[in-house]
Design a protein around this motif. Structure first.
Motif, PDB file in Angstrom:
ATOM      1  N   ALA A 164      14.156  -5.798 -65.142  1.00 50.17           N
ATOM      2  CA  ALA A 164      14.899  -5.362 -66.328  1.00 50.17           C
ATOM      3  C   ALA A 164      15.912  -6.410 -66.750  1.00 50.17           C
ATOM      4  CB  ALA A 164      15.598  -4.033 -66.047  1.00 50.17           C
ATOM      5  N   LYS A 165      16.605  -6.984 -65.768  1.00 53.57           N
ATOM      6  CA  LYS A 165      17.600  -8.024 -66.081  1.00 53.57           C
ATOM      7  C   LYS A 165      16.925  -9.272 -66.643  1.00 53.57           C
ATOM      8  CE  LYS A 165      21.663 -10.399 -64.229  1.00 53.57           C
ATOM      9  NZ  LYS A 165      21.356 -11.682 -64.876  1.00 53.57           N
ATOM     10  N   GLN A 192      18.590   3.836 -65.330  1.00 54.30           N
ATOM     11  CA  GLN A 192      17.784   2.928 -64.515  1.00 54.30           C
ATOM     12  C   GLN A 192      17.520   3.533 -63.130  1.00 54.30           C
ATOM     13  OE1 GLN A 192      20.268  -0.726 -64.933  1.00 54.30           O
ATOM     14  NE2 GLN A 192      18.381  -1.682 -65.653  1.00 54.30           N
ATOM     15  N   LEU A 207      15.326  -3.321 -61.190  1.00 57.14           N
ATOM     16  CA  LEU A 207      16.540  -3.922 -61.744  1.00 57.14           C
ATOM     17  C   LEU A 207      16.358  -5.422 -62.012  1.00 57.14           C
ATOM     18  CD1 LEU A 207      19.330  -2.137 -59.657  1.00 57.14           C
ATOM     19  CD2 LEU A 207      18.343  -1.477 -61.856  1.00 57.14           C
ATOM     20  N   ARG A 247      16.999  -3.470 -70.410  1.00 55.09           N
ATOM     21  CA  ARG A 247      17.205  -2.823 -69.118  1.00 55.09           C
ATOM     22  C   ARG A 247      16.539  -1.449 -69.035  1.00 55.09           C
ATOM     23  NH1 ARG A 247      23.404  -2.880 -68.142  1.00 55.09           N
ATOM     24  NH2 ARG A 247      23.525  -3.180 -70.393  1.00 55.09           N
ATOM     25  N   SER A 278      20.311  -6.050 -74.719  1.00 57.73           N
ATOM     26  CA  SER A 278      20.602  -5.945 -73.293  1.00 57.73           C
ATOM     27  C   SER A 278      20.210  -4.571 -72.771  1.00 57.73           C
ATOM     28  CB  SER A 278      22.085  -6.211 -73.043  1.00 57.73           C
ATOM     29  OG  SER A 278      22.426  -5.924 -71.696  1.00 57.73           O
TER      30      SER A 278
END
Length: 502
Positions: free
Chosen positions: A329-330, A319, A326, A366, A362
């Motif tokens: 992505a989360k 990442q 971030l 991400r 997950s």
């Protein structure tokens, strides 16, 4: 069936020369070996000129794996890790063999990349022989590949893997009477391979060299018996052993003391590779440790159980490297997991299987935008290519492939996924979950789905149904249009997806 205690772990190392099973007790990070098995299968020797494994070599491997499987009965899946190395990486027909191998063993097999193998080897060495600030060069000559690692801390500085092995080189150069010309040809061929990495390794530098695994231990043991003054591996000592083999015409006729019978056929190949490494890297001496790949697998397994999972560190590093947003992505990852949980609620999916696929989603969520660092157009293709082909410490090749498939499928035409996924129902569920997550999070702003939003599978007509608040959908016309497009995509592959506004 009696369940094995939770602190008892097992590692299986499926090498190109030997298969190993080791069982340890984990006492607060201290490992105590309680059982071990080893069988020389010479797996690399079963490869023909087209890199296909012979049926005989497969059968021999399956017999060994069945024995390991018997010993592993009662182990929980999370307490067992099985890694496969070079021959599994290069065999053209390995895809047909793997299901048979996993059925015989009873556990999934991770085919790991060369650099991941190097990292695990280093992990085993550094936990059993801490360098205390000094940089060490670790060389591990296996049956089909040789790993080179430099490090001074828990994480290595440089990891490399080359196609040099004691089995492959013994078969290539030492099938008949060994001559000086044969030996020089083997050393020269190995040096040419090592030249690819020698400048980088020398630039990084090291304070001392460590050898690990069968070839290094065999050379050390033979030198200790033949030249009592030699406690370590030296260039001079190896030259003496090579001359003995050349003079006798074979390793067997040289009659070395301390050389185990099962190492005779592959000793010359390992010796030639080690001599090449010494010459190309200007080494004069090397000590040998008992630590090896299997030890690294154990410490990596412990790390995972303590939530110090190398895969999480790698995900975070990727990442950072590819400048991923971030927050976005989360959002995508969390939303994908919520959809997956909703989908699997009514299906016969075990808790363990759902947890595994939530991990995949997950990480895919991400990392799905790492390709944006290359180009926006077709970024999902760039992302998938990186995930499939990059060195990703902690991940097996299978895990990387699954991540790449999820990411390539998270947008665009779905027809491309039919051949990739086939009839893998849970994979289709994961793809849909990630597609919908990316769709709903397209604004790149915080997202609150309306209450009672549900994603379901209609088992009667094999269709997906999204139930969502009608008023909310009217207030988000772009999402409503995107859902219409999504429905058309799934219709093309005869897997209907519909939206029920309520």
């Amino acid at each position: 069936m009696t369940t094995t205690p939770a602190n008892v772990l097992a590692s299986v190392d499926l090498g190109s020369n030997s298969f190993r099973l080791q069982i340890c007790e984990n006492n607060n990070g201290q490992l105590k070996v309680i059982d071990s098995f080893k069988q020389m299968v010479r797996f690399a020797a079963g490869l023909d000129e087209q890199k296909n494994l012979s049926e005989a070599s497969q059968e021999q491997a399956l017999e060994c794996l069945a024995k390991f499987g018997e010993r592993l009965r009662g182990f929980q899946p999370e307490n067992v890790r099985v890694v496969a190395t070079n021959t599994f990486r290069v065999a053209k027909n390995i895809a047909q063999f793997l299901p048979r191998a996993e059925a015989a063993l009873g556990f999934p097999i991770e085919v790991i990349a060369g650099r991941e193998e190097a990292r695990l080897i280093y992990t085993g060495v550094v936990h059993t022989l801490p360098p205390k600030g000094d940089k060490m060069l670790v060389i591990d000559i296996g049956g089909g590949s040789t790993e080179f690692v430099i490090g001074s801390d828990l994480q290595p500085l440089t990891t490399e893997s080359l196609p040099l092995g004691c089995v492959t080189y013994s078969m290539r150069f030492f099938q008949n009477k060994v001559t000086a010309k044969d030996f020089q040809a083997a050393v020269s061929a190995a040096r040419i391979e090592i030249q690819r990495i020698s400048k980088l390794m020398k630039r990084t530098g090291w304070d001392f060299a460590i050898g690990t695994s069968g070839s290094a231990k065999s050379i050390r043991d033979v030198l200790a018996a033949e030249l009592t003054q030699e406690a370590d591996i030296t260039a001079q000592g190896m030259r003496y052993l090579a001359d003995r083999i050349i003079e006798a015409g074979s390793v067997k006729k040289a009659k070395f003391e301390n050389l185990k019978p099962e190492r005779i056929e592959v000793f010359a190949g390992g010796l030639a590779v080690m001599m090449a490494a010494f010459e190309e890297l200007s080494l004069t001496k090397m000590t040998v440790t008992e630590a090896a790949l299997r030890d690294g697998v154990f410490y990596d397994l412990i790390g995972r159980s303590l939530n110090v999972d190398m895969r999480e560190q790698t995900t975070a590093e990727f990442q950072k490297r590819y400048h991923v947003s971030l927050n976005q992505a989360k959002r995508v990852a969390d939303t994908a997991q919520a959809f997956m949980n909703s989908l699997c609620h009514a299906k016969n999916v075990t808790v363990q299987e759902l947890a595994l696929w939530n991990q995949y989603l997950s990480r895919a969520g991400r990392l799905h935008e790492i390709g944006l660092d290359i180009a926006h157009t077709g970024y999902h293709k760039h992302s998938a290519y990186i995930l499939e082909n990059a060195d990703m410490p902690g991940f097996s090749r299978k895990e990387q492939t699954i991540l790449a498939q999820l990411v390539i499928g998270h947008r665009g035409d779905l027809k491309k996924m039919a051949d990739i996924i086939g009839n893998n129902e849970i994979m289709w569920c994961a793809v849909l979950s990630l597609r919908l997550a990316a769709l709903f999070c397209r604004s790149r702003l915080p997202l609150d789905l309306p209450p009672q939003t549900q994603l379901r599978v209609d088992e009667n007509n094999h269709s997906f149904i999204l139930r969502i608040n009608a008023q909310w959908l009217e207030q988000h016309p772009l999402i409503a249009d995107a859902l219409d497009y999504e429905s058309a995509q799934w219709q093309k592959i005869d897997m209907p997806f519909s939206v029920q506004a309520q």
